[in-house]
Design a protein around this motif. Sequence first.
Motif, PDB file in Angstrom:
ATOM      1  N   ILE A   1      17.245   9.840   3.243  1.00 18.46           N
ATOM      2  CA  ILE A   1      16.650   9.181   4.407  1.00 18.46           C
ATOM      3  C   ILE A   1      15.134   9.308   4.293  1.00 18.46           C
ATOM      4  N   ILE A   2      14.442   8.166   4.366  1.00 17.05           N
ATOM      5  CA  ILE A   2      12.983   8.139   4.280  1.00 17.05           C
ATOM      6  C   ILE A   2      12.451   7.654   5.615  1.00 17.05           C
ATOM      7  N   SER A   3      11.495   8.414   6.178  1.00 17.34           N
ATOM      8  CA  SER A   3      10.940   8.018   7.472  1.00 17.34           C
ATOM      9  C   SER A   3       9.438   8.314   7.522  1.00 17.34           C
ATOM     10  N   LYS A   4       8.775   7.548   8.377  1.00 17.21           N
ATOM     11  CA  LYS A   4       7.346   7.743   8.634  1.00 17.21           C
ATOM     12  C   LYS A   4       7.075   7.158  10.013  1.00 17.21           C
ATOM     13  N   GLU A   5       6.238   7.847  10.771  1.00 11.35           N
ATOM     14  CA  GLU A   5       5.902   7.362  12.107  1.00 11.35           C
ATOM     15  C   GLU A   5       5.307   5.964  12.027  1.00 11.35           C
ATOM     16  N   GLY A   6       5.806   5.065  12.883  1.00  8.56           N
ATOM     17  CA  GLY A   6       5.328   3.690  12.903  1.00  8.56           C
ATOM     18  C   GLY A   6       6.091   2.771  11.963  1.00  8.56           C
ATOM     19  N   TYR A   7       7.049   3.327  11.199  1.00  9.63           N
ATOM     20  CA  TYR A   7       7.838   2.545  10.254  1.00  9.63           C
ATOM     21  C   TYR A   7       9.324   2.710  10.534  1.00  9.63           C
ATOM     22  N   GLU A   8      10.103   1.707  10.158  1.00  7.94           N
ATOM     23  CA  GLU A   8      11.552   1.784  10.304  1.00  7.94           C
ATOM     24  C   GLU A   8      12.113   2.765   9.279  1.00  7.94           C
ATOM     25  N   GLU A   9      13.037   3.592   9.720  1.00 13.32           N
ATOM     26  CA  GLU A   9      13.694   4.551   8.831  1.00 13.32           C
ATOM     27  C   GLU A   9      14.571   3.806   7.829  1.00 13.32           C
ATOM     28  N   LYS A  10      14.630   4.328   6.604  1.00 11.30           N
ATOM     29  CA  LYS A  10      15.453   3.696   5.573  1.00 11.30           C
ATOM     30  C   LYS A  10      16.410   4.739   5.000  1.00 11.30           C
ATOM     31  N   THR A  11      17.676   4.344   4.828  1.00 12.12           N
ATOM     32  CA  THR A  11      18.690   5.222   4.247  1.00 12.12           C
ATOM     33  C   THR A  11      19.175   4.619   2.940  1.00 12.12           C
ATOM     34  N   LEU A  12      19.168   5.448   1.881  1.00 12.47           N
ATOM     35  CA  LEU A  12      19.618   5.005   0.565  1.00 12.47           C
ATOM     36  C   LEU A  12      20.785   5.855   0.101  1.00 12.47           C
TER      37      LEU A  12
ATOM     38  N   VAL B   1       0.861  -1.182   0.000  1.00 17.33           N
ATOM     39  CA  VAL B   1       0.000   0.000   0.000  1.00 17.33           C
ATOM     40  C   VAL B   1       0.899   1.234   0.000  1.00 17.33           C
ATOM     41  N   VAL B   2       0.534   2.245  -0.791  1.00 17.04           N
ATOM     42  CA  VAL B   2       1.352   3.458  -0.853  1.00 17.04           C
ATOM     43  C   VAL B   2       1.318   4.175   0.497  1.00 17.04           C
ATOM     44  N   LEU B   3       2.437   4.797   0.847  1.00 14.05           N
ATOM     45  CA  LEU B   3       2.550   5.530   2.107  1.00 14.05           C
ATOM     46  C   LEU B   3       2.672   7.020   1.806  1.00 14.05           C
ATOM     47  N   LYS B   4       1.629   7.772   2.150  1.00 15.19           N
ATOM     48  CA  LYS B   4       1.682   9.219   1.937  1.00 15.19           C
ATOM     49  C   LYS B   4       2.278   9.903   3.164  1.00 15.19           C
TER      50      LYS B   4
ATOM     51  N   ILE C   1      16.253   8.567 -12.459  1.00 11.02           N
ATOM     52  CA  ILE C   1      16.101   7.349 -11.672  1.00 11.02           C
ATOM     53  C   ILE C   1      14.681   7.286 -11.130  1.00 11.02           C
ATOM     54  N   ASN C   2      14.051   6.137 -11.275  1.00 10.95           N
ATOM     55  CA  ASN C   2      12.693   5.929 -10.779  1.00 10.95           C
ATOM     56  C   ASN C   2      12.672   4.568 -10.085  1.00 10.95           C
ATOM     57  N   GLN C   3      12.364   4.560  -8.793  1.00 12.68           N
ATOM     58  CA  GLN C   3      12.331   3.286  -8.080  1.00 12.68           C
ATOM     59  C   GLN C   3      11.280   3.316  -6.976  1.00 12.68           C
ATOM     60  N   THR C   4      10.914   2.120  -6.516  1.00  7.96           N
ATOM     61  CA  THR C   4       9.973   1.978  -5.416  1.00  7.96           C
ATOM     62  C   THR C   4      10.758   1.665  -4.149  1.00  7.96           C
ATOM     63  N   ILE C   5      10.423   2.377  -3.075  1.00  8.08           N
ATOM     64  CA  ILE C   5      11.083   2.191  -1.783  1.00  8.08           C
ATOM     65  C   ILE C   5      10.074   1.560  -0.839  1.00  8.08           C
ATOM     66  N   GLU C   6      10.489   0.490  -0.155  1.00  8.66           N
ATOM     67  CA  GLU C   6       9.615  -0.201   0.777  1.00  8.66           C
ATOM     68  C   GLU C   6      10.027   0.100   2.216  1.00  8.66           C
ATOM     69  N   LEU C   7       9.056   0.518   3.029  1.00  6.02           N
ATOM     70  CA  LEU C   7       9.277   0.718   4.461  1.00  6.02           C
ATOM     71  C   LEU C   7       8.510  -0.358   5.214  1.00  6.02           C
ATOM     72  N   CYS C   8       9.141  -0.900   6.261  1.00  6.68           N
ATOM     73  CA  CYS C   8       8.506  -1.931   7.089  1.00  6.68           C
ATOM     74  C   CYS C   8       8.077  -1.330   8.424  1.00  6.68           C
ATOM     75  N   LYS C   9       6.959  -1.811   8.927  1.00  8.23           N
ATOM     76  CA  LYS C   9       6.465  -1.319  10.215  1.00  8.23           C
ATOM     77  C   LYS C   9       7.457  -1.645  11.321  1.00  8.23           C
TER      78      LYS C   9
END
Length: 114
Positions: A72-83, A35-38, A93-101
């Motif tokens: 750095i991509i972050s959202k409350e309730g999800y693990e931060e991701k660094t690319l 599901v997309v994360l806004k 560049i066009n890519q999909t980034i997945e964040l895990c709860k």
Amino acid sequence: MFRFLSLLTLFLSSFYVVAQNNVFTSKVVDCKTKVVLKSCIIEVIETKETLLSDERGEFTCKNLTNGIYTIIISKEGYEEKTLSIAINDSSEINQTIELCKTDFQSIDNVVVTA
């Protein structure tokens, strides 16, 4: 002399504009449900730019010069991701980034005293 300097400035500035047409576009989704994360917070460390993903989970970093960028991509309730993203001449560049709860099961006991 003034005319020469004006033309030289115009000529050199056109190279500056052409050199900054690199774009990084991405979509942020939940790693399990897809599901997309806004409203994710996206920080580009090298440019000190902060963005938010839109209602489709998408964001775009424009006018990037050649180099390597830390995002750095972050959202409350999800693990931060660094690319780490490498930008080259005319990169798109066009890519999909997945964040895990975030896993809250690591807390065994909580003691509250008053």
